[in-house]
Enzyme design. Sequence first.
Site, PDB file in Angstrom:
ATOM      1  N   GLY A 326     -75.255 -68.628   3.004  1.00  0.00           N
ATOM      2  CA  GLY A 326     -75.293 -69.973   2.421  1.00  0.00           C
ATOM      3  C   GLY A 326     -73.917 -70.415   1.964  1.00  0.00           C
ATOM      4  O   GLY A 326     -72.885 -70.062   2.558  1.00  0.00           O
ATOM      5  N   SER A 327     -73.867 -71.148   0.868  1.00  0.00           N
ATOM      6  CA  SER A 327     -72.605 -71.747   0.418  1.00  0.00           C
ATOM      7  C   SER A 327     -71.601 -70.743  -0.126  1.00  0.00           C
ATOM      8  O   SER A 327     -70.440 -71.101  -0.355  1.00  0.00           O
ATOM      9  CB  SER A 327     -72.889 -72.812  -0.646  1.00  0.00           C
ATOM     10  OG  SER A 327     -73.585 -73.900  -0.067  1.00  0.00           O
ATOM     11  N   THR A 328     -72.014 -69.471  -0.337  1.00  0.00           N
ATOM     12  CA  THR A 328     -71.014 -68.476  -0.728  1.00  0.00           C
ATOM     13  C   THR A 328     -70.018 -68.224   0.406  1.00  0.00           C
ATOM     14  O   THR A 328     -68.946 -67.658   0.174  1.00  0.00           O
ATOM     15  CB  THR A 328     -71.681 -67.145  -1.126  1.00  0.00           C
ATOM     16  OG1 THR A 328     -72.351 -66.574   0.011  1.00  0.00           O
ATOM     17  CG2 THR A 328     -72.684 -67.349  -2.258  1.00  0.00           C
TER      18      THR A 328
END
Length: 647
Positions: A326-328
């Site tokens: 995801g956004s990590t």
Amino acid sequence: MRRSHKETKESASRITRRGLIVGGAQAAFLGVLAMRMRQLQVEEADQYRLLAEENRINMRLLPPARGLIFDRHGIALAENAQNYRIVIVREDAGDVDATLARLSRLISLSPEDLEKAEKELKRRSSFVPVTIADRLPWEDIARVAVNAPALPGVTPDVGLSRNYPMKEDFAHIIGYVGPVSDYDLSKLEDPDPLLQIPKFQIGKSGAENRLEHLMRGKAGFKRIEVNAVGRVMRELDRKEGESGANIQLTIDAGLQNFVQARLRGESASSVVMDVRSGDLVAIGSTPSFDPNLFVRGISVADYRTLTENKYRPLANKSVQGTYPPGSTYKMVTALAALEAGVVGVEDRVYCKGWIEKGGRRFHCWKRSGHGQVKLKESLMRSCDVYYYDVAERVGIEKMSEMARRLGLGERHDIPMSAVNGGLAPTKAWKREQRGAEWVVGDTLNSAIGQGFVLASPLQLAVMTSRIATGLEVQPRLVKSVNGKEEPGGPWPELGISERSLKAVRNGMFAVSNNTRGTAYRTRIAADGMEIAGKTGTSQVRNISKAERARGVFRNEDLPWERRDHALFVAFAPADNPRYAVSVVVEHGGGGSTAAAPIARDIMLRALYGELPPLEAYPSDQRAAAQEMMDKLELREIALPDDGKVRA
């Protein structure tokens, strides 16, 4: 020609002397032989009587004591406990059923125990000892010893058995031991003779398995005298084996217990890593299990409970589980773009809520869009459109190369079971594995940690450590072997410019400390301990155009297995990093609400070395923090100096 009388007389004389010499030698030989026979038959009769009955000398292996495992402070994590047991020899017992009946009146023996013992007695030779019951208290052993005259063939015995005092806390790290199986032997070309010893135990999973060659030790031996049918007559001598190596892990038992307690109730995992040394100080995975169950022989019911649990307690999610990050993953995309020169720190990208590529719309999580966004804001507010835009310019090859430089898509060499390498995809990978060409949509999905990209919590912790330090930090689980320190560092530089790293760190700091940051609510309030992090939410389902038109379902309105994964990565203190932490909550929903609060609590426990003071939390959250701590089920851990500390 005739001999003279004198010559005949001399010849006869010589023959007579030779005869006397030969006769004397024969007599002497017979005398010596007679004396030796008398010595063998009379003086050494007892020594050779058993050998005359076809006895022979055998060598028997003696299993060594298995090496112990400790945490970084010397707290025992895997030990060898004395195991009191009762054994019976069928040929000495006479009426076995009657003997077992008398024994069952002295100690508790279930019908299953008796049935198992009777089967084993029939299967084994009459002179082979068979275990009737083990792990008995001393009182039971003493009771049997006192009644020995009424229990022919029954003998109390003591051996060593593996014990895991921290139980569920270290099950996925240490693993467990079990008896050698035919399958184990089939995997070895030249198996150690030790493995042929009945019920000899070896590591089956985790560090017990991966460090088996160090902890097994070397066999001793004893010389015994057995008769023609193999019955032991007496022991002649013995030499004890060499104990296995003692292993000290980098894990902090107190922190590990806190992590497990904080994750309890979720299908989740977390890794805490010292960014300077690479030491893994905690590796959590929940739910867990008691490894002692496997050592003793797990029941069918217990094993079914573990395998049928949808939260998969047997899986080590921290290193085995791989998830779309995801956004990590946006830090990877940002660094790749910065290093490639396709975007600057002050460059802006306009987000209207979506971007269209190849006739398809790629949406931002914020439907109305974020407007004009710079790099710092793109991380702080987690704008998807910003990363769609820069990813198309930088390309998948440079993104995946940066991912590997940061430790993603790489199988890290630590002694745990099923360590997964994750995936940093390339065009060639898709062509070979999927039989299809790479398209621009694949690049855009990868930019925000979706699509083919996969990472484990361990890899995310390594990534965060490398961003925090700019060094190629490698994870380390073994601190020392028999007191000798294992190598760790110094680490080479990543080869990423300090300017690019600083820009990404500033964005991560804003995530947790700017009022508009996605993790602002889970900031650390204590001065000098501020956290820099990144939230992540990874989809496990496709959202259709029709669903977007009527409104996307909330996670809480979906079945558990269709909800998004929640992720959070962070390092702290932000201005002088010491620890990196990653948290993944399977189907937890949003990273800011499900994963970030757990990560903050774990980070605070790591930084303070004990339960953190309430002052470390924002003032409006201190009551909730106290309630959380009160509910944690923490162990009292005995330190090597016999002191007690609350974990």
